[in-house]
Design an enzyme around this catalytic site. Structure first.
Site, PDB file in Angstrom:
ATOM      1  N   ASN A  11     -19.883  79.728  73.663  1.00  0.00           N
ATOM      2  CA  ASN A  11     -19.378  78.567  74.378  1.00  0.00           C
ATOM      3  C   ASN A  11     -19.047  77.403  73.556  1.00  0.00           C
ATOM      4  OD1 ASN A  11     -19.076  76.249  75.896  1.00  0.00           O
ATOM      5  ND2 ASN A  11     -21.034  75.760  76.887  1.00  0.00           N
ATOM      6  N   TRP A  12     -17.714  77.304  73.212  1.00  0.00           N
ATOM      7  CA  TRP A  12     -17.444  76.309  71.939  1.00  0.00           C
ATOM      8  C   TRP A  12     -17.607  74.927  72.254  1.00  0.00           C
ATOM      9  CZ3 TRP A  12     -13.207  80.265  70.076  1.00  0.00           C
ATOM     10  CH2 TRP A  12     -13.955  81.066  69.171  1.00  0.00           C
ATOM     11  N   LYS A  13     -17.748  74.628  73.746  1.00  0.00           N
ATOM     12  CA  LYS A  13     -17.776  73.084  74.193  1.00  0.00           C
ATOM     13  C   LYS A  13     -16.608  72.412  73.573  1.00  0.00           C
ATOM     14  CE  LYS A  13     -22.747  74.027  74.745  1.00  0.00           C
ATOM     15  NZ  LYS A  13     -23.875  73.147  74.583  1.00  0.00           N
ATOM     16  N   HIS A  97     -22.460  74.441  83.880  1.00  0.00           N
ATOM     17  CA  HIS A  97     -23.358  74.192  82.980  1.00  0.00           C
ATOM     18  C   HIS A  97     -24.100  72.843  82.973  1.00  0.00           C
ATOM     19  CE1 HIS A  97     -23.932  73.152  78.864  1.00  0.00           C
ATOM     20  NE2 HIS A  97     -23.870  74.390  78.540  1.00  0.00           N
ATOM     21  N   GLU A  99     -24.490  70.360  81.017  1.00  0.00           N
ATOM     22  CA  GLU A  99     -23.632  69.341  80.679  1.00  0.00           C
ATOM     23  C   GLU A  99     -22.696  68.834  81.804  1.00  0.00           C
ATOM     24  OE1 GLU A  99     -22.529  70.956  77.057  1.00  0.00           O
ATOM     25  OE2 GLU A  99     -24.464  70.905  76.251  1.00  0.00           O
ATOM     26  N   GLU A 169     -30.153  78.580  81.483  1.00  0.00           N
ATOM     27  CA  GLU A 169     -30.216  77.551  80.100  1.00  0.00           C
ATOM     28  C   GLU A 169     -31.187  76.321  80.550  1.00  0.00           C
ATOM     29  OE1 GLU A 169     -26.636  78.219  77.672  1.00  0.00           O
ATOM     30  OE2 GLU A 169     -26.038  76.614  79.265  1.00  0.00           O
ATOM     31  N   GLY A 175     -29.342  72.751  72.557  1.00  0.00           N
ATOM     32  CA  GLY A 175     -28.638  71.966  71.167  1.00  0.00           C
ATOM     33  C   GLY A 175     -29.640  71.333  70.715  1.00  0.00           C
ATOM     34  N   SER A 214     -30.179  77.338  72.436  1.00  0.00           N
ATOM     35  CA  SER A 214     -30.823  77.242  70.819  1.00  0.00           C
ATOM     36  C   SER A 214     -30.850  78.619  70.642  1.00  0.00           C
ATOM     37  CB  SER A 214     -32.081  76.573  70.658  1.00  0.00           C
ATOM     38  OG  SER A 214     -31.576  75.121  70.553  1.00  0.00           O
ATOM     39  N   GLY A 235     -24.125  78.243  72.063  1.00  0.00           N
ATOM     40  CA  GLY A 235     -23.520  77.174  71.733  1.00  0.00           C
ATOM     41  C   GLY A 235     -23.433  77.172  70.367  1.00  0.00           C
ATOM     42  N   GLY A 236     -24.076  76.128  69.682  1.00  0.00           N
ATOM     43  CA  GLY A 236     -23.869  75.878  68.243  1.00  0.00           C
ATOM     44  C   GLY A 236     -23.682  77.237  67.568  1.00  0.00           C
TER      45      GLY A 236
HETATM   46  P1  13P Z   1     -26.944  75.702  72.073  1.00  0.00           P
HETATM   47  O1  13P Z   1     -26.750  77.191  71.547  1.00  0.00           O
HETATM   48  O2  13P Z   1     -26.067  74.859  71.027  1.00  0.00           O
HETATM   49  O3  13P Z   1     -28.311  75.309  72.359  1.00  0.00           O
HETATM   50  O4  13P Z   1     -26.194  75.558  73.332  1.00  0.00           O
HETATM   51  C1  13P Z   1     -26.490  76.391  74.294  1.00  0.00           C
HETATM   52  C2  13P Z   1     -25.592  76.208  75.638  1.00  0.00           C
HETATM   53  O5  13P Z   1     -25.291  75.115  76.197  1.00  0.00           O
HETATM   54  C3  13P Z   1     -24.270  77.465  75.742  1.00  0.00           C
HETATM   55  O6  13P Z   1     -24.017  77.157  77.159  1.00  0.00           O
END
Ligand code: 13P
Length: 252
Positions: A11-13, A97, A99, A169, A175, A214, A235-236
């Site tokens: 997930n590159w956001k 998600h 967010e 999640e 994050g 994470s 994510g990251g």
């Molecule tokens: P991180 O891996 O950056 O914690 O993000 C997880 C995420 O929200 C994937 O959708």
């Protein structure tokens, strides 16, 4: 044993540029082949879907979107309809998600509507669920997870989970660098599967439940080894090709 093929999804956001994502896709596609145990998926920002979709056409990598409208068409400025994503060969769409839930006010019903809309257009929803830190501290994790899950079961029906993926999640792990311990993750994953099994055992056994929050190159393996964890939503760490590939190759 379970017959569930693990899925590792990036997930590159709202990160990167056309150039940086092109480079990322090049390196990732070189490291993923038919022999890769996990199914590998990238979810770029909407505007890069077309270009990156072309770049992975002849690879083993699947394409997904990070969000979608619950409506088919009409006066919804700034929204993207499910059929538009299907037009560009998206296989998966992330819905709900945290967010989206916390920053954009998407409630359980709206998330359920998106889930239904994605399936109605022949794509697979990745339903994100997870508790806030306050909710975990108040011992209400299972209550929150059950509520988020039940909203979708009520609207879509249990059979819909035959063509869906769930991502657990925990919001406090996203994050933050604080990963759920393998025990904490497995406990919730098992709870999710049991909740589905109340309605239909076979569907519950077949659905893939990803962990997100994470996940890094050095902790993926111990998470993916657990009985009810079928891969990850990253994510990251998915923005660094080598790290993401290490995670992809960490599946059991
Ligand atoms: P991180 O891996 O950056 O914690 O993000 C997880 C995420 O929200 C994937 O959708």
């Amino acid at each position: 044993m379970s017959g569930r093929r693990p899925l590792v999804a990036a997930n590159w956001k709202m990160n990167g540029s056309l150039e940086s994502m092109g480079g990322l896709v090049d390196t990732i596609s070189q490291g993923v082949s038919k022999e890769t145990k996990a199914e590998v998926l990238i979810c770029p920002p909407y505007v890069y879907i077309q270009e990156l979709g072309r770049a992975i056409e002849k690879t083993e990598i699947q394409l997904g979107a990070q969000n979608v409208s619950h409506m088919d068409s009409g006066a919804f400025t700034g929204e993207v309809a499910p059929a538009m994503l299907k037009d560009f060969a998206c296989d998966y769409v992330i819905v709900g998600h945290s967010e989206r839930r916390t920053l954009y006010g998407e409630n359980d019903l709206r998330v359920a509507e998106k889930f239904v809309a994605v399936q109605a257009n022949g794509m697979i929803p990745i339903l994100c669920i997870g508790e806030l830190l306050e909710e975990r501290e108040a011992n209400t994790t299972e209550e929150v997870i059950a509520r988020q899950l039940d909203a979708v079961i009520d609207l879509a029906g249990i059979q819909a989970f035959k063509q869906a993926v769930i991502a657990y999640e925990p919001v406090w792990a996203i994050g933050t660098g604080v990963t759920a311990t393998p025990e904490q993750a497995q406990e919730v994953h098992e709870f999710i599967r049991l909740r589905l099994a109340r309605h239909d055992h076979e569907t519950a056994e077949g659905v893939r439940i990803l962990y997100g929050g994470s996940v890094k190159a050095d902790n993926a393996k111990q998470l993916f080894e657990l009985a009810d964890i079928d891969g990850g939503l990253i994510g990251g760490a998915s923005l660094v090709a080598e790290d993401f590939l290490t995670i992809c190759h960490s599946v059991r």
